[in-house]
Design an enzyme around this catalytic site. Structure first.
Site, short mmCIF file in Angstrom:
data_model
loop_
_atom_site.label_atom_id
_atom_site.label_comp_id
_atom_site.label_asym_id
_atom_site.label_seq_id
_atom_site.Cartn_x
_atom_site.Cartn_y
_atom_site.Cartn_z
N GLY A 87 0.96 -1.32 0.24
CA GLY A 87 -0.08 0.03 0.08
C GLY A 87 0.96 1.33 0.05
NE ARG A 88 5.03 2.09 4.97
CZ ARG A 88 4.34 2.70 6.22
NH1 ARG A 88 4.62 4.00 6.39
NH2 ARG A 88 3.89 1.83 6.87
CB CYS B 120 -4.76 24.01 20.74
SG CYS B 120 -5.29 25.73 20.18
#
Length: 463
Positions: free
Chosen positions: A322-323, A391
């Protein structure tokens, strides 16, 4: 020296005694072909992908922006198809890395099969017209609704992961008069050399049925006896971002021994062995992944040797990159918002995305390569940290990198090898809409996933 340039000499070691950041590269603007898509180049100083300049892409689609090089994706898919198809093996593209309707169509057009691991991924594949018979379905907790959809669609292979799932699948298949083809996911006790949270073959984890406890054998016996399920093989996955086949060798030996035991004790010869995915890519210049051809030759040699030793016919092999296909085809463009010099330490470069579009650095300590994309600069390098706008103190995209010392708000930067597990793991943290994905090829670009809007987010909020 620019006010943003990192102090040279002994001060470097004094202020960062533990982190040991890398030395600056010789060329801050280099596009290493091991890391960047094949089409990446500098045109009048500006980064261009697929023949389209970064500034034009940012102007048309906004930032952050996932840019997917279609030709690079297809080339990598073809490389795997040619390497494994030539030895009679199947290649399943692992949709969890990145799945859109366009991506599914590319995968099918290049002759690969497709692995999905949820009802949502299955929906995308079917909506793209992907043949259900060429789909494999994973998942450690497939719901009844997901299994029903897979059965009724005619999904070619279902990888079972638990006894509860076997019970569920057997009942659903019997009710519909169907007999699905399944593989048992086996945990071999082999762990790839990778981050513990993505290593998936040690026994104490949520995936699969362990060889060491006898669970895998009990599952096989149960499935062989089932009149409603056709057990065709075994599945083994040992981890992610793997650069060699040593782990596969140990896992294959254990699986082959298990296949031999099934053959001897139960009189059944299973015909398929899926060795999973996890094959690595280059995120930074020092990474050295194997070629598909080398991987194919090594895996076939390993499995053939172990099966011969056990007196077994060699099963049909499958792999699930996949990657290795999507990752290097993707680049993320960001626009710089603030450049904050923390005197004597480093410069924090804040961009308009962050952990909502790339959580991998926070999750895995992932490393990336980043360059100034909108221009070139002769300024001295400054030690930087590329951070997002969320944040969260862990909202870091690249921990340590060097950027030109005259970097300023409004500049575009590009992060390479973000085609896998970035968009697919994206979130709306802080209510940021998820970025668009634009495909580029031969000097043209198009939207394959549009940018979310605040209206999209509010549409789901019923107050």
């Amino acid at each position: 020296m620019s006010r943003y340039a990192h102090p040279a000499g002994p001060r470097h070691a004094d202020v960062l005694p533990e982190e040991h950041p890398p030395a600056p590269p010789e060329d801050l603007h280099e596009l290493d072909p091991r890391v960047w898509p094949g089409s990446a180049q500098r045109v009048d100083g500006e980064l261009a992908l697929g023949g389209v300049g970064a500034a034009a892409l940012a102007a048309e689609y906004g930032t952050p922006l996932f840019v997917l090089d279609e030709a690079e994706f297809r080339r990598r898919a073809r490389d795997y198809k040619e390497a494994f198809g030539g030895i009679g093996a199947d290649v399943y593209y692992a949709g969890k890395a990145l799945l859109t309707k366009a991506v599914a169509k590319w995968v099918h057009e290049e002759g690969l099969k497709l692995d999905v691991c949820s009802g949502g991924e299955l929906s995308v594949a079917l909506a793209a017209g992907f043949p259900a018979a060429d789909l494999g379905m994973h998942g450690n907790n497939k719901s009844e609704a997901e299994l029903v959809r897979a059965l009724e669609a005619g999904v070619g292979r279902i990888v079972v992961d638990s006894f509860d799932e076997i019970d569920r699948l057997e009942r659903l298949a019997a009710e519909r008069g169907l007999k699905p083809s399944v593989l048992v996911r086996v945990t071999t006790g082999v762990e790839a050399h990778t981050h513990e949270f993505v290593a998936t073959a040690h026994d104490d984890q949520k995936f699969g049925l362990a060889l060491s406890t006898g669970a895998a054998e009990r599952a096989v016996r149960r499935l062989i006896d089932s009149p409603h399920i056709d057990l065709v093989g075994l599945h083994s996955h040992i981890g992610s971002q793997i650069f060699d086949t040593a782990g596969f060798e140990v896992a294959a030996r254990r699986v082959a021994e298990f296949l031999a035991r099934i053959h001897t004790e139960l009189g059944v010869t299973l015909s398929e062995l899926d060795l999973g995915g996890g094959l690595g890519i280059a995120y930074v210049p020092g990474d050295a992944p194997l070629t598909p051809k080398a991987i194919a030759e090594n895996l076939v040699s390993i499995v053939s040797r172990e099966c011969r030793a056990g007196g077994l016919p060699v099963p049909r092999i499958a792999v699930e990159p996949g990657r290795a296909i999507a990752g290097p085809a993707g680049v993320t463009l960001y626009r710089v918002g603030t450049v904050k010099d923390v005197e004597g330490i480093r410069t924090y470069v804040s961009v308009d995305g962050g952990m909502s579009d790339n959580i991998r650095t926070a999750l895995y300590g992932a490393e990336y390569t980043c360059v100034l994309a909108s221009r070139v600069s002769g300024a001295e390098p400054m030690l930087s940290r590329l951070v997002g706008k969320h944040c969260e103190s862990g909202d870091i995209i690249v921990n340590d990198l060097y950027l030109p010392g005259d970097l300023r708000p409004g500049d575009l930067v590009a992060v390479a090898a973000t085609g896998a597990y970035c968009y697919s793991m994206a979130s709306n943290y802080n209510h940021l809409p998820r970025p668009a994905i634009a495909a580029v090829r031969d000097g043209a670009s198009r939207t394959i996933v549009r940018r979310e809007t605040e209206e999209d987010l509010l549409r789901l909020d019923e107050g």
